[in-house]
Design a protein around this motif. Structure first.
Motif, short mmCIF file in Angstrom:
data_model
loop_
_atom_site.label_atom_id
_atom_site.label_comp_id
_atom_site.label_asym_id
_atom_site.label_seq_id
_atom_site.Cartn_x
_atom_site.Cartn_y
_atom_site.Cartn_z
N ARG A 266 0.84 -1.20 0.00
CA ARG A 266 0.00 0.00 0.00
C ARG A 266 0.87 1.25 0.00
O ARG A 266 1.91 1.31 0.66
CB ARG A 266 -0.93 0.00 1.21
N VAL A 267 0.43 2.28 -0.75
CA VAL A 267 1.23 3.48 -0.92
C VAL A 267 1.08 4.40 0.29
O VAL A 267 -0.04 4.74 0.69
CB VAL A 267 0.82 4.23 -2.21
N ILE A 268 2.21 4.81 0.87
CA ILE A 268 2.22 5.78 1.96
C ILE A 268 2.36 7.19 1.42
O ILE A 268 1.66 8.11 1.84
CB ILE A 268 3.38 5.48 2.93
N ASP A 269 3.26 7.38 0.47
CA ASP A 269 3.51 8.71 -0.09
C ASP A 269 4.18 8.56 -1.45
O ASP A 269 4.71 7.48 -1.78
CB ASP A 269 4.38 9.55 0.84
N THR A 270 4.16 9.64 -2.23
CA THR A 270 4.69 9.62 -3.60
C THR A 270 5.47 10.89 -3.89
O THR A 270 5.04 11.99 -3.51
CB THR A 270 3.54 9.49 -4.62
N LEU A 271 6.60 10.74 -4.55
CA LEU A 271 7.41 11.86 -5.03
C LEU A 271 7.44 11.80 -6.54
O LEU A 271 7.82 10.78 -7.12
CB LEU A 271 8.84 11.76 -4.48
N ASP A 272 7.07 12.90 -7.20
CA ASP A 272 7.11 13.00 -8.66
C ASP A 272 8.17 14.00 -9.08
O ASP A 272 8.26 15.10 -8.53
CB ASP A 272 5.75 13.43 -9.22
N LEU A 273 8.97 13.62 -10.09
CA LEU A 273 10.00 14.48 -10.64
C LEU A 273 9.85 14.53 -12.16
O LEU A 273 9.70 13.50 -12.80
CB LEU A 273 11.40 13.95 -10.31
N ALA A 274 9.87 15.73 -12.71
CA ALA A 274 9.79 15.92 -14.15
C ALA A 274 10.34 17.31 -14.46
O ALA A 274 10.63 18.10 -13.55
CB ALA A 274 8.34 15.78 -14.64
N ARG A 275 10.53 17.60 -15.74
CA ARG A 275 10.94 18.94 -16.13
C ARG A 275 9.97 19.97 -15.56
O ARG A 275 8.78 19.69 -15.44
CB ARG A 275 10.95 19.06 -17.66
N PRO A 276 10.47 21.14 -15.17
CA PRO A 276 11.84 21.68 -15.32
C PRO A 276 12.78 21.34 -14.17
O PRO A 276 13.86 21.93 -14.09
CB PRO A 276 11.58 23.18 -15.38
N LEU A 277 12.41 20.44 -13.27
CA LEU A 277 13.33 20.03 -12.21
C LEU A 277 14.50 19.25 -12.79
O LEU A 277 14.45 18.78 -13.94
CB LEU A 277 12.58 19.17 -11.18
N SER A 278 15.56 19.12 -12.02
CA SER A 278 16.72 18.33 -12.45
C SER A 278 16.31 16.86 -12.51
O SER A 278 16.04 16.23 -11.49
CB SER A 278 17.88 18.51 -11.48
N VAL A 279 16.25 16.34 -13.70
CA VAL A 279 15.75 14.98 -13.89
C VAL A 279 16.51 14.34 -15.04
O VAL A 279 17.00 15.01 -15.94
CB VAL A 279 14.22 15.00 -14.18
N ASP A 280 16.66 13.03 -14.96
CA ASP A 280 17.30 12.27 -16.03
C ASP A 280 16.72 10.86 -15.96
O ASP A 280 15.68 10.63 -15.34
CB ASP A 280 18.82 12.29 -15.88
N ASN A 281 17.41 9.91 -16.56
CA ASN A 281 16.92 8.54 -16.65
C ASN A 281 17.19 7.80 -15.34
O ASN A 281 18.02 6.90 -15.27
CB ASN A 281 17.61 7.85 -17.83
N PHE A 282 16.47 8.16 -14.28
CA PHE A 282 16.71 7.55 -12.98
C PHE A 282 16.28 6.08 -13.00
O PHE A 282 15.15 5.77 -13.32
CB PHE A 282 15.97 8.31 -11.87
N GLU A 283 17.23 5.22 -12.60
CA GLU A 283 16.97 3.78 -12.60
C GLU A 283 17.24 3.12 -11.27
O GLU A 283 16.90 1.95 -11.09
CB GLU A 283 17.80 3.09 -13.69
N GLY A 284 17.87 3.83 -10.32
CA GLY A 284 18.21 3.20 -9.06
C GLY A 284 17.77 4.03 -7.87
O GLY A 284 17.85 5.26 -7.90
N VAL A 285 17.29 3.35 -6.82
CA VAL A 285 16.92 4.02 -5.58
C VAL A 285 17.49 3.24 -4.40
O VAL A 285 17.53 2.01 -4.41
CB VAL A 285 15.38 4.16 -5.43
N ALA A 286 17.98 3.98 -3.40
CA ALA A 286 18.43 3.40 -2.14
C ALA A 286 17.73 4.14 -1.01
O ALA A 286 17.53 5.36 -1.08
CB ALA A 286 19.94 3.53 -1.98
N ALA A 287 17.33 3.40 0.02
CA ALA A 287 16.61 3.97 1.16
C ALA A 287 17.37 3.66 2.44
O ALA A 287 17.73 2.51 2.69
CB ALA A 287 15.19 3.40 1.22
#
Length: 326
Positions: A266-287
């Motif tokens: 179940r989703v607790i929270d969501t972060l969205d990133l897109a232009r014009p923010l600094s964004v690229d082909n993000f493929e990895g996440v560490a928590a």
């Protein structure tokens, strides 16, 4: 590593993630250590003071490069330990290990003590030498005992590299029919389920599986894709998970979504990133767990070696940090 249809190439160069880099020359022998240069990156190039996105706070970011090697590219996953040690995997079987450098406020300002090595197969040969079908590494995980797990597409498998050294061995993986180049992008240790437990997730469906070194994999929760693709997963000691999804279109560029999940998905929270923010082909996440339920997130982007079909792109290897507080 992704491929765009040929007619999209001209449009893709304008902003983009080019999902299928042309291959660089065969790597030179690696030094034991490299120096990684990190150029500071704001979250919002229009307003460097913009650091809040809902309950997420930007905690610094870097554009990574090295003048000592042409292999510091294509990073497709990463994991970070509580003491700040980073392990990242490129999609050509190069393993980067380094120490995160934080300022007094805890913001990401650099990488130190970095080393880059090419993974071997069970016979001791470089995986890179076996061609893309053998080296297309996508996910990385660190088990509590120190064993390293790496998931691969095309030749779909998970290899376990023992902490004590020695050749890799195949680890249990989901007993399913894999779609070409849409396989086990996501991989993470699951300490809440046991010292030998790990989870893997499928890029094209969002299905996740709970696996153990001593048992078969079983179906777990599904990550709702929302029209995107699952590229990375990490699991916290309390069982919460973080999923990274991404998509690309030539007109909109990269769309990135990070989901913080309960143990059942179940989703607790969501972060969205897109232009014009600094964004690229993000493929990895560490928590990394923080005090009172907080989470430090690190996102890394795959720059596809900065080229597509022999032509350069403007992709970067970005490493961004965010703090989330419940």
């Amino acid at each position: 590593m992704r491929r765009l249809p040929g007619p999209l190439f001209a449009l893709a160069l304008a902003g983009c993630v080019s999902p299928g880099a042309s291959l660089p020359p065969a790597p030179l022998p690696y030094a034991a250590a490299i120096v990684v240069d990190g150029k500071a990156v704001p979250l919002d190039p229009r307003d460097p003071a913009h650091v809040r996105l809902g309950r997420f706070t930007y905690a610094g970011g870097l554009s990574l490069s090295s003048r000592q090697t042409a292999r510091l590219h294509g990073l497709s996953d990463l994991k970070v330990t509580p003491d700040g040690r980073l392990t990242a995997m490129s999609d050509q079987s190069d393993l980067l290990r380094a120490r995160l450098v934080l300022d007094r406020g805890g913001r990401l300002v650099g990488l130190a003590d970095a080393a880059l090595v090419g993974l071997k197969d069970s016979a001791g040969a470089d995986l890179f030498a076996g061609g893309q079908r053998e080296y297309d590494s996508e996910g990385v995980a660190l088990l509590p005992g120190g064993d390293l797990l790496v998931s691969f597409e095309q030749n779909d498998r998970i290899l376990r590299y023992p902490a004590a050294g020695g050749p890799p061995v195949e680890a249990p993986q989901p007993d399913i029919a894999y779609r070409f180049n849409k396989g086990m992008e996501a991989l993470a240790a699951d300490p809440a389920s046991g010292p030998d437990a790990y989870r893997t997730g499928l890029e094209g469906t969002g299905q996740t599986f709970l696996c153990r070194l001593a048992a078969a994999c079983t179906r777990s929760f599904d990550v709702a894709l929302d029209g995107l693709e699952l590229t990375s997963l990490d699991v916290l000691p309390d069982g919460r998970a973080v999923a990274l999804l991404r998509w690309f279109t030539p007109l909109a560029g990269n769309t990135i979504r990070v989901k913080i999940l309960e143990r059942d998905g179940r989703v607790i929270d969501t972060l969205d990133l897109a232009r014009p923010l600094s964004v690229d082909n993000f493929e990895g996440v560490a928590a990394v767990p923080g005090p009172r339920g907080a989470i430090r997130l690190y996102l890394v982007s795959d720059d596809n070696f900065g080229s597509f079909a022999g032509a350069p792109t403007d992709q970067r290897t970005l490493l961004l940090a965010f703090d989330w507080r419940p």
